[in-house]
Design an enzyme around this catalytic site. Sequence first.
Site, mmCIF file in Angstrom:
data_model
loop_
_atom_site.group_PDB
_atom_site.id
_atom_site.type_symbol
_atom_site.label_atom_id
_atom_site.label_comp_id
_atom_site.label_asym_id
_atom_site.label_seq_id
_atom_site.Cartn_x
_atom_site.Cartn_y
_atom_site.Cartn_z
ATOM 1 N N LYS A 80 15.167 -14.620 2.714
ATOM 2 C CA LYS A 80 16.493 -14.439 3.208
ATOM 3 C C LYS A 80 17.103 -15.203 4.492
ATOM 4 O O LYS A 80 17.771 -15.892 4.293
ATOM 5 C CB LYS A 80 17.213 -12.799 3.559
ATOM 6 N N ARG B 271 22.529 -3.300 4.038
ATOM 7 C CA ARG B 271 21.176 -2.709 2.949
ATOM 8 C C ARG B 271 20.987 -1.677 2.324
ATOM 9 O O ARG B 271 19.848 -0.877 1.920
ATOM 10 C CB ARG B 271 20.366 -2.290 4.784
ATOM 11 N N ARG C 161 3.879 -15.034 8.585
ATOM 12 C CA ARG C 161 5.009 -15.550 9.012
ATOM 13 C C ARG C 161 4.725 -15.230 10.353
ATOM 14 O O ARG C 161 3.661 -14.023 10.536
ATOM 15 C CB ARG C 161 6.406 -14.275 8.529
ATOM 16 N N ARG D 156 5.642 -10.385 14.126
ATOM 17 C CA ARG D 156 6.436 -9.416 14.533
ATOM 18 C C ARG D 156 5.983 -8.452 14.327
ATOM 19 O O ARG D 156 4.750 -7.990 13.601
ATOM 20 C CB ARG D 156 7.543 -9.636 13.161
ATOM 21 N N ARG E 118 8.120 -0.808 4.240
ATOM 22 C CA ARG E 118 9.218 -1.418 4.207
ATOM 23 C C ARG E 118 9.755 -1.766 2.631
ATOM 24 O O ARG E 118 10.817 -1.649 2.274
ATOM 25 C CB ARG E 118 9.303 -2.509 5.074
HETATM 26 P P1 ADP Z 1 13.602 -9.181 6.570
HETATM 27 O O1 ADP Z 1 13.525 -9.907 7.342
HETATM 28 O O2 ADP Z 1 11.915 -8.761 7.003
HETATM 29 O O3 ADP Z 1 13.946 -8.167 5.794
HETATM 30 P P2 ADP Z 1 14.792 -8.261 8.875
HETATM 31 O O4 ADP Z 1 14.978 -9.005 10.511
HETATM 32 O O5 ADP Z 1 16.450 -7.792 8.274
HETATM 33 O O6 ADP Z 1 13.954 -7.688 8.669
HETATM 34 O O7 ADP Z 1 15.469 -6.343 9.670
HETATM 35 C C1 ADP Z 1 14.168 -5.631 10.349
HETATM 36 C C2 ADP Z 1 14.089 -4.318 10.220
HETATM 37 O O8 ADP Z 1 15.280 -4.342 11.144
HETATM 38 C C3 ADP Z 1 14.502 -3.280 9.357
HETATM 39 O O9 ADP Z 1 13.273 -2.977 8.694
HETATM 40 C C4 ADP Z 1 15.690 -2.483 9.537
HETATM 41 O O10 ADP Z 1 14.555 -1.400 10.509
HETATM 42 C C5 ADP Z 1 16.135 -3.178 10.766
HETATM 43 N N1 ADP Z 1 17.446 -3.434 10.136
HETATM 44 C C6 ADP Z 1 17.879 -5.117 10.158
HETATM 45 N N2 ADP Z 1 19.013 -4.978 9.859
HETATM 46 C C7 ADP Z 1 19.654 -3.363 8.971
HETATM 47 C C8 ADP Z 1 20.269 -2.998 8.491
HETATM 48 N N3 ADP Z 1 21.787 -3.872 7.715
HETATM 49 N N4 ADP Z 1 20.649 -1.777 8.203
HETATM 50 C C9 ADP Z 1 19.244 -0.753 8.658
HETATM 51 N N5 ADP Z 1 18.540 -1.208 9.395
HETATM 52 C C10 ADP Z 1 18.369 -2.805 9.524
HETATM 53 P P1 ADP Z 2 13.434 -12.855 5.211
HETATM 54 O O1 ADP Z 2 14.252 -13.027 6.151
HETATM 55 O O2 ADP Z 2 14.418 -12.306 3.961
HETATM 56 O O3 ADP Z 2 12.589 -11.190 5.932
HETATM 57 P P2 ADP Z 2 11.988 -14.667 5.605
HETATM 58 O O4 ADP Z 2 12.894 -15.565 5.694
HETATM 59 O O5 ADP Z 2 11.840 -14.339 7.015
HETATM 60 O O6 ADP Z 2 12.009 -13.890 4.753
HETATM 61 O O7 ADP Z 2 10.570 -15.449 5.062
HETATM 62 C C1 ADP Z 2 9.553 -14.630 5.091
HETATM 63 C C2 ADP Z 2 8.243 -15.801 5.643
HETATM 64 O O8 ADP Z 2 7.958 -16.431 3.744
HETATM 65 C C3 ADP Z 2 8.742 -16.551 6.392
HETATM 66 O O9 ADP Z 2 6.850 -16.941 7.168
HETATM 67 C C4 ADP Z 2 8.801 -17.801 6.038
HETATM 68 O O10 ADP Z 2 8.046 -18.735 6.478
HETATM 69 C C5 ADP Z 2 8.090 -17.073 4.595
HETATM 70 N N1 ADP Z 2 9.070 -18.584 3.705
HETATM 71 C C6 ADP Z 2 10.465 -18.319 3.050
HETATM 72 N N2 ADP Z 2 10.707 -18.917 1.607
HETATM 73 C C7 ADP Z 2 9.753 -18.803 1.385
HETATM 74 C C8 ADP Z 2 9.032 -19.848 0.151
HETATM 75 N N3 ADP Z 2 10.470 -20.047 -0.816
HETATM 76 N N4 ADP Z 2 7.774 -20.019 -0.055
HETATM 77 C C9 ADP Z 2 6.496 -19.587 0.447
HETATM 78 N N5 ADP Z 2 7.187 -19.873 1.444
HETATM 79 C C10 ADP Z 2 8.119 -18.709 2.150
#
Ligand code: ADP
Ligand code: ADP
Length: 214
Positions: A13, A88, A127, A160, A171
């Site tokens: 994302k 979410r 990551r 992280r 998660r």
């Molecule tokens: P990821 O990129 O791996 O999906 P995020 O950076 O979006 O993770 O979120 C990290 C953490 O921050 C989540 O696991 C949650 O604890 C919190 N968080 C982020 N956005 C939300 C939301 N919209 N509602 C509730 N918790 C959130």
């Molecule tokens: P999210 O915001 O959904 O948690 P991220 O964009 O942070 O996801 O991506 C999670 C991890 O996977 C990061 O280390 C990123 O560089 C890697 N990644 C993202 N998109 C791809 C893809 N299409 N193929 C392989 N690795 C990816």
Amino acid sequence: MKLIMLGAPGAGKGTQAKRVAEEYKIPHISTGDIFRANIKGGTELGMKAKTYMDAGQLVPDELVCDLVADRIQQDDCANGFVLDGFPRTIPQAEALDVALTKIGQKMDFAIDIDVPDENIITRMGGRRACLSCGATYHVVYNAPKVENVCDACGNALVIREDDKPETVKKRLDVYHEQTQPLIDYYTKAGILVSVDGTKNMDEVFADIKAVLGK
Ligand code: ADP
Ligand code: ADP
Ligand code: ZN
């Protein structure tokens, strides 16, 4: 252009939201980044959010809904925005609808980046994040030029706290239980588009651009 990036943790994302924001010149709004910035700054919001985040749980809806409702009414959002990590939960989606209706607007697309759980575990393990500028890397798929150094700002990259394998599993459970129902929600609203998130980053971005058009 107003869109939502949906998908499991690690689906890509953030990676895609940053590219969309740059291409369409709209702000990238990541609630995860907002919380991490607050944790780093030692704010009250950050302290409240940290306990939930470290445990792999969602931060309560009341701590996130008003924050996003305020953010999307700022001037830089006049031409649209890309939401990453929000909504979410169903109550968050409903709160977003209410906030938008008040200002006579609605979302254009909810893009679901579809990646099976098996792939997620590998992705999260590799990551690396820059907590200074929010850039994200992957040790194999998107390595920084210098190991553990952010290309964009030169600060150190970290794993992280919530990307440890046990927390990632938690998660994913939370995702299936609380966030996946949004796929149905936005399908019913007629704005859901699904893209295959197992392709490489450039291919996923091309598929998203094909949906959004110019
Ligand atoms: P990821 O990129 O791996 O999906 P995020 O950076 O979006 O993770 O979120 C990290 C953490 O921050 C989540 O696991 C949650 O604890 C919190 N968080 C982020 N956005 C939300 C939301 N919209 N509602 C509730 N918790 C959130
Ligand atoms: P999210 O915001 O959904 O948690 P991220 O964009 O942070 O996801 O991506 C999670 C991890 O996977 C990061 O280390 C990123 O560089 C890697 N990644 C993202 N998109 C791809 C893809 N299409 N193929 C392989 N690795 C990816
Ligand atoms: Zn950086």
